[in-house]
Write a protein that holds these residues in place. Structure first.
Motif: not given
Length: 323
Positions: A253-255, A234, A249, A291-292, A223, A229-232
């Protein structure tokens, strides 16, 4: 000259100083040494439980406060042995920490520079193996860990008894897309009634292949805490997805980075399905950006407080954390 808290500017500074010395300009080299950003040479480290370096209080020694790229030969942080553990073996002068599966463990860390980023905790039973061969399971997420310096995590009940390594890492994101990576290891003895064997665990390497992306543009990336960017968070999924903010995580999930890992091959115990996150939490949770988020104006640069280096954005970082 303009310097920042990043490792690359310090490397450049040291290289330039060596060139000056070779050219027979010792006075200029001395002046360069005096101009180095002393306050920004330290970033942060785990202090509780006592890690292998034996430093558990205050602003610890500079070497392990710095990113792992300061270790000899570590040019790509997410693939270095030093990013598994800073030391390659237990320290006989540091007592082994006793932990109990199913009970809580208090963690603490000291940050001299409050960089945006996230922390996580892992466990390995490969105490006697080289760092490049050690396999880990993740047990906790510590999102936005600059916002607090202590936290209590639950040791998963499924973990078997025995000697193990507790690994804490911090992926700082203040110079996105390039991360700065920090790590400490603690030697522990887990007490447990679990019938699971270490070989049953779905463990994986930290660095071979790397479980974390190279940078913000590699794979799922990281992020950008300053927007865009999305705030997910990693990282890989946990061995128990129902505790310690592991939902951040979880698979899907996105990351999530499970696709980057390789397991032992024999492990069969995997993370339970994470529970839906309730709208409101009965207990306080670590702060974490939504997020975002809507773009925010960059704060006006102000001098950094003495003895610290606080970064709240690229412009702020340049003005407040430069030499």
């Amino acid at each position: 000259f303009v310097f920042s808290c990043g490792t690359r500017s310090l490397w450049w500074h040291r290289a330039l100083r060596r060139v000056m010395e070779r050219l027979g300009l010792p006075m200029l080299a001395l002046l360069l040494g005096a101009s180095a950003p002393q306050v920004c040479w330290a970033h942060g480290k785990l202090t509780k439980p006592t890690p292998r370096d034996g430093i558990s209080v205050g602003r610890a020694g500079l070497d392990e406060n710095n990113p792992v790229s300061f270790e000899p030969g570590c040019t790509q942080e997410n693939t270095c042995d030093a990013f598994v553990c800073r030391e390659d073996a237990p320290n006989p002068n540091v007592p082994i920490t006793k932990v109990v599966a199913g009970q809580s463990l208090d963690l603490g860390w000291s940050f001299a520079a409050l960089h945006v980023g996230d922390c996580a905790v892992y466990i390995s039973y490969d105490v006697d193996k080289p760092r490049s061969q050690q396999k880990y399971v993740k047990i906790a997420n510590l999102p936005d860990c600059k916002s607090y310096s202590t936290w209590s995590i639950m040791i998963p009940t499924i973990l078997p008894a025995g000697r193990a390594i507790l690994r804490w890492d911090w992926v700082a994101l203040h110079i996105w897309p390039q991360p700065e990576m920090f790590v400490q290891c603690v030697d522990i003895d887990i007490q447990s009634t679990s019938s699971t064997l270490p070989s049953d665990l779905d463990s994986f390497s930290i660095t071979n292949p790397p479980i974390y992306p190279d940078d913000g543009n590699d794979g799922v990336g990281y992020r950008n805490a300053f927007g865009g960017t999305s705030q997910d968070m990693t990282g890989p999924s946990c061995i128990d997805g129902t505790i310690n903010d592991c939902w951040l995580t979880a698979p899907g999930t996105a990351r999530n980075t499970d696709g980057r890992r390789t397991s032992d091959g024999s492990g069969s115990v995997i993370a339970p399905a994470p529970q839906p996150q309730p709208e409101s939490q009965p207990t306080p949770q670590p702060p974490y950006p939504a997020p975002q988020p809507a773009p925010q104006p960059v704060p006006a640069p102000v001098p950094a407080p003495s003895g610290s280096c606080v970064s709240n954005g690229p412009e702020y970082y340049t003005a407040a954390c430069a030499a």
